[in-house]
Design a protein around this motif. Structure first.
Motif, mmCIF file in Angstrom:
data_model
loop_
_atom_site.group_PDB
_atom_site.id
_atom_site.type_symbol
_atom_site.label_atom_id
_atom_site.label_comp_id
_atom_site.label_asym_id
_atom_site.label_seq_id
_atom_site.Cartn_x
_atom_site.Cartn_y
_atom_site.Cartn_z
ATOM 1 N N ALA A 215 6.602 -7.848 -2.243
ATOM 2 C CA ALA A 215 5.716 -8.863 -1.676
ATOM 3 C C ALA A 215 6.159 -9.259 -0.272
ATOM 4 C CB ALA A 215 5.675 -10.080 -2.590
ATOM 5 N N ALA A 216 7.467 -9.415 -0.081
ATOM 6 C CA ALA A 216 7.982 -9.769 1.247
ATOM 7 C C ALA A 216 7.692 -8.668 2.256
ATOM 8 C CB ALA A 216 9.484 -10.040 1.159
ATOM 9 N N ALA A 217 7.841 -7.413 1.826
ATOM 10 C CA ALA A 217 7.614 -6.292 2.739
ATOM 11 C C ALA A 217 6.141 -6.187 3.130
ATOM 12 C CB ALA A 217 8.088 -4.998 2.087
ATOM 13 N N TRP A 218 5.242 -6.327 2.155
ATOM 14 C CA TRP A 218 3.813 -6.272 2.485
ATOM 15 C C TRP A 218 3.411 -7.432 3.395
ATOM 16 C CZ3 TRP A 218 0.909 -2.280 2.500
ATOM 17 C CH2 TRP A 218 1.007 -1.286 1.532
ATOM 18 N N GLN A 219 4.001 -8.598 3.183
ATOM 19 C CA GLN A 219 3.693 -9.744 4.035
ATOM 20 C C GLN A 219 4.038 -9.457 5.490
ATOM 21 O OE1 GLN A 219 5.421 -13.429 2.660
ATOM 22 N NE2 GLN A 219 5.015 -14.495 4.579
ATOM 23 N N LEU A 220 5.185 -8.839 5.719
ATOM 24 C CA LEU A 220 5.584 -8.489 7.088
ATOM 25 C C LEU A 220 4.707 -7.375 7.655
ATOM 26 C CD1 LEU A 220 9.494 -8.510 7.082
ATOM 27 C CD2 LEU A 220 8.000 -9.880 8.544
ATOM 28 N N TYR A 221 4.409 -6.372 6.831
ATOM 29 C CA TYR A 221 3.675 -5.205 7.330
ATOM 30 C C TYR A 221 2.220 -5.528 7.650
ATOM 31 C CZ TYR A 221 2.095 -0.338 7.673
ATOM 32 O OH TYR A 221 1.563 0.846 8.119
ATOM 33 N N LEU A 222 1.581 -6.314 6.797
ATOM 34 C CA LEU A 222 0.164 -6.603 6.992
ATOM 35 C C LEU A 222 -0.089 -7.806 7.895
ATOM 36 C CD1 LEU A 222 -1.238 -5.998 3.397
ATOM 37 C CD2 LEU A 222 -1.287 -4.454 5.366
ATOM 38 N N GLY A 223 0.885 -8.669 8.063
ATOM 39 C CA GLY A 223 0.685 -9.829 8.933
ATOM 40 C C GLY A 223 -0.470 -10.695 8.450
ATOM 41 N N GLU A 224 -1.425 -10.959 9.308
ATOM 42 C CA GLU A 224 -2.565 -11.813 8.960
ATOM 43 C C GLU A 224 -3.466 -11.196 7.902
ATOM 44 O OE1 GLU A 224 -4.588 -12.675 12.566
ATOM 45 O OE2 GLU A 224 -3.019 -14.012 13.336
ATOM 46 N N ARG A 225 -3.356 -9.891 7.675
ATOM 47 C CA ARG A 225 -4.183 -9.241 6.648
ATOM 48 C C ARG A 225 -3.629 -9.452 5.240
ATOM 49 N NH1 ARG A 225 -4.239 -5.296 10.860
ATOM 50 N NH2 ARG A 225 -6.353 -4.621 11.448
ATOM 51 N N PHE A 226 -2.414 -9.923 5.116
ATOM 52 C CA PHE A 226 -1.764 -10.026 3.807
ATOM 53 C C PHE A 226 -2.555 -10.948 2.880
ATOM 54 C CE2 PHE A 226 1.428 -12.070 0.954
ATOM 55 C CZ PHE A 226 1.760 -10.941 0.235
ATOM 56 N N GLY A 227 -2.802 -10.466 1.652
ATOM 57 C CA GLY A 227 -3.510 -11.251 0.658
ATOM 58 C C GLY A 227 -5.016 -11.198 0.754
ATOM 59 N N LYS A 228 -5.535 -10.400 1.685
ATOM 60 C CA LYS A 228 -6.975 -10.306 1.853
ATOM 61 C C LYS A 228 -7.499 -9.015 1.233
ATOM 62 C CE LYS A 228 -6.938 -13.115 6.055
ATOM 63 N NZ LYS A 228 -7.290 -13.186 7.495
ATOM 64 N N GLU A 229 -8.790 -8.966 0.989
ATOM 65 C CA GLU A 229 -9.386 -7.830 0.318
ATOM 66 C C GLU A 229 -9.865 -6.737 1.265
ATOM 67 O OE1 GLU A 229 -9.628 -6.787 -2.854
ATOM 68 O OE2 GLU A 229 -8.185 -8.400 -3.167
ATOM 69 N N ASP A 230 -9.804 -6.987 2.561
ATOM 70 C CA ASP A 230 -10.302 -5.989 3.515
ATOM 71 C C ASP A 230 -9.165 -5.173 4.135
ATOM 72 O OD1 ASP A 230 -9.214 -8.053 4.953
ATOM 73 O OD2 ASP A 230 -10.809 -8.139 6.457
ATOM 74 N N THR A 231 -8.056 -5.031 3.417
ATOM 75 C CA THR A 231 -6.941 -4.222 3.910
ATOM 76 C C THR A 231 -7.403 -2.787 4.136
ATOM 77 O OG1 THR A 231 -5.330 -5.568 2.697
ATOM 78 C CG2 THR A 231 -4.613 -3.379 3.409
ATOM 79 N N PRO A 232 -7.152 -2.201 5.307
ATOM 80 C CA PRO A 232 -7.594 -0.826 5.581
ATOM 81 C C PRO A 232 -6.889 0.186 4.676
ATOM 82 C CG PRO A 232 -6.993 -1.989 7.608
ATOM 83 C CD PRO A 232 -6.515 -2.834 6.476
ATOM 84 N N ILE A 233 -7.578 1.281 4.406
ATOM 85 C CA ILE A 233 -6.985 2.330 3.576
ATOM 86 C C ILE A 233 -5.795 2.983 4.265
ATOM 87 C CG2 ILE A 233 -9.185 2.784 2.444
ATOM 88 C CD1 ILE A 233 -9.407 5.361 4.110
ATOM 89 N N TYR A 234 -5.745 2.922 5.590
ATOM 90 C CA TYR A 234 -4.633 3.523 6.317
ATOM 91 C C TYR A 234 -3.391 2.632 6.299
ATOM 92 C CZ TYR A 234 -8.752 5.966 8.060
ATOM 93 O OH TYR A 234 -9.944 6.639 8.155
ATOM 94 N N ALA A 235 -3.534 1.414 5.780
ATOM 95 C CA ALA A 235 -2.387 0.545 5.539
ATOM 96 C C ALA A 235 -1.943 0.651 4.086
ATOM 97 C CB ALA A 235 -2.726 -0.907 5.878
ATOM 98 N N ALA A 236 -2.913 0.659 3.170
ATOM 99 C CA ALA A 236 -2.642 0.745 1.734
ATOM 100 C C ALA A 236 -3.485 1.873 1.152
ATOM 101 C CB ALA A 236 -2.972 -0.581 1.062
ATOM 102 N N PRO A 237 -2.964 3.098 1.107
ATOM 103 C CA PRO A 237 -3.769 4.257 0.701
ATOM 104 C C PRO A 237 -4.400 4.154 -0.679
ATOM 105 C CG PRO A 237 -1.781 4.979 1.809
ATOM 106 C CD PRO A 237 -1.635 3.501 1.603
ATOM 107 N N SER A 238 -3.836 3.363 -1.576
ATOM 108 C CA SER A 238 -4.441 3.220 -2.899
ATOM 109 C C SER A 238 -5.852 2.656 -2.835
ATOM 110 C CB SER A 238 -3.581 2.306 -3.783
ATOM 111 O OG SER A 238 -2.431 2.986 -4.235
ATOM 112 N N ARG A 239 -6.199 2.015 -1.748
ATOM 113 C CA ARG A 239 -7.538 1.441 -1.597
ATOM 114 C C ARG A 239 -8.582 2.488 -1.200
ATOM 115 N NH1 ARG A 239 -8.205 -4.174 -0.901
ATOM 116 N NH2 ARG A 239 -6.298 -5.416 -1.093
ATOM 117 N N ALA A 240 -8.159 3.697 -0.878
ATOM 118 C CA ALA A 240 -9.112 4.734 -0.465
ATOM 119 C C ALA A 240 -9.944 5.206 -1.648
ATOM 120 C CB ALA A 240 -8.362 5.909 0.155
ATOM 121 N N ASP A 241 -11.246 5.285 -1.467
ATOM 122 C CA ASP A 241 -12.137 5.775 -2.520
ATOM 123 C C ASP A 241 -12.213 7.300 -2.542
ATOM 124 O OD1 ASP A 241 -12.857 3.211 -3.406
ATOM 125 O OD2 ASP A 241 -14.389 3.030 -1.836
ATOM 126 N N ASP A 242 -12.122 7.916 -1.375
ATOM 127 C CA ASP A 242 -12.289 9.363 -1.250
ATOM 128 C C ASP A 242 -10.950 10.018 -0.938
ATOM 129 O OD1 ASP A 242 -13.066 11.955 -0.797
ATOM 130 O OD2 ASP A 242 -14.151 11.534 1.073
#
Length: 322
Positions: A215-242
């Motif tokens: 959780a601490a690492a994702w908070q640093l890596y995503l910055g203002e995006r942390f905890g939001k649902e619009d995280t890009p797939i290139y930040a969190a690949p598990s979110r990629a549909d294709d």
């Protein structure tokens, strides 16, 4: 998933207990402190096995990206695979020199040239800084393949932990950009999902890396995006549909690693999308267990990794776009 001593492989129980006692978890502050300490220690970690040189690539902002280039001591008469290797550290800490063990084994297993970038870490700049650096290094490897003795149809990418997550992200990004082809990927026990909702992640208190550290690492890596649902797939690949049209992939993960479920699910989806995969879960093993190379699971993981790497060196090719 609470991790008890009995759940650990017998050869890892004492090591796991010691790690838990000395360093139970990372916090944002600890990641920042370790980041600074590792930057100071990096020059002490170089090893003499391979010919090594440092290259500094200019970035758009005027700063430079350092690349560590490792090659066999003897210049070969044929071109070889080029491996872009991305170190781990929760996106927040680390340096190329920390992975000399991986680099040494790859060079000994099959002729290759390895490029390891000192990509931007999250305490200095959040996503997408690390991804941009990784892509910059990949393009440099492609453009300098002839000089390095690298086959342009055998550009491989790999990394461990956050480096594994960055490997998966880079493969998605390169596929979608269409400027460079990757022939093989090795995202080892990768950090893929910022949502942290899997069974293996929830309340995980395993040694080395656990839910709190993650959780601490994702908070640093995503910055203002942390905890939001619009995280890009290139930040969190598990979110990629294709996940189609990605390069063949190899990975392994420990049974009590918090990344177990997200890695297994990602590779299941890769296979369903028609991507050739090789994947193993090692019983009783926590995150980064393969670094304990004298243990049985450490030796087995190394053998699995190097066998897959050698197979890719023989068989995996993907031509560059016109």
């Amino acid at each position: 998933m609470k991790v008890t001593r009995a759940m650990l492989h017998p050869e890892l129980r004492f090591r796991g207990a010691a790690i838990r006692l000395l360093w139970p978890a990372f916090t944002v502050r600890k990641l920042r402190v370790c980041n600074q300490a590792m930057r100071l220690a990096a020059p002490l970690l170089r090893f003499p096995l391979a010919n090594r040189q440092d290259v500094f690539l200019p970035r758009e902002d005027g700063s430079h990206l350092r690349l560590c280039i490792y090659a066999p001591k003897t210049r070969l008469g044929v071109s070889v695979p080029g491996l872009l290797w991305l170190h781990g550290g929760g996106y927040a800490l680390g340096c190329p020199e920390q992975d000399t063990g991986f680099i040494r084994r790859f060079l000994a297993a099959a002729p290759c040239v390895i490029v390891a970038p000192a990509y931007t870490l999250s305490p200095h700049a959040p996503y997408p800084a690390a991804l941009k650096d990784a892509y910059h290094a990949l393009l440099w490897l492609r453009d300098n393949a002839a000089r390095l003795g690298v086959r342009t149809d055998q550009l491989f990418v790999g990394g461990d932990s956050a480096g594994g997550g960055l490997t998966a992200a880079l493969c998605l990004y390169a596929r979608d950009k269409g400027e460079v082809s990757i022939a093989f990927q090795m995202p080892l026990y990768p950090m893929l999902d910022d949502r942290m909702a899997s069974t293996s992640m929830r309340e995980n208190d395993a040694p080395i890396w656990n839910a709190q550290s993650n959780a601490a690492a994702w908070q640093l890596y995503l910055g203002e995006r942390f905890g939001k649902e619009d995280t890009p797939i290139y930040a969190a690949p598990s979110r990629a549909d294709d996940l189609s049209h990605l390069p063949p992939a190899l990975s392994f993960v420990g049974e009590v690693d918090p990344f177990r479920d997200e890695a297994a699910e990602y590779f299941k989806r890769l296979s369903a999308a028609g991507v050739p995969v090789s994947f193993r879960v090692f019983p009783g093993c926590f995150h980064g267990f393969d670094l304990f190379r004298r243990t049985v699971p450490g030796r087995e993981a190394a053998a699995f990794l190097l066998a897959g790497f050698c197979h890719a060196a023989e068989h995996c090719r993907r031509a560059q776009p016109e």
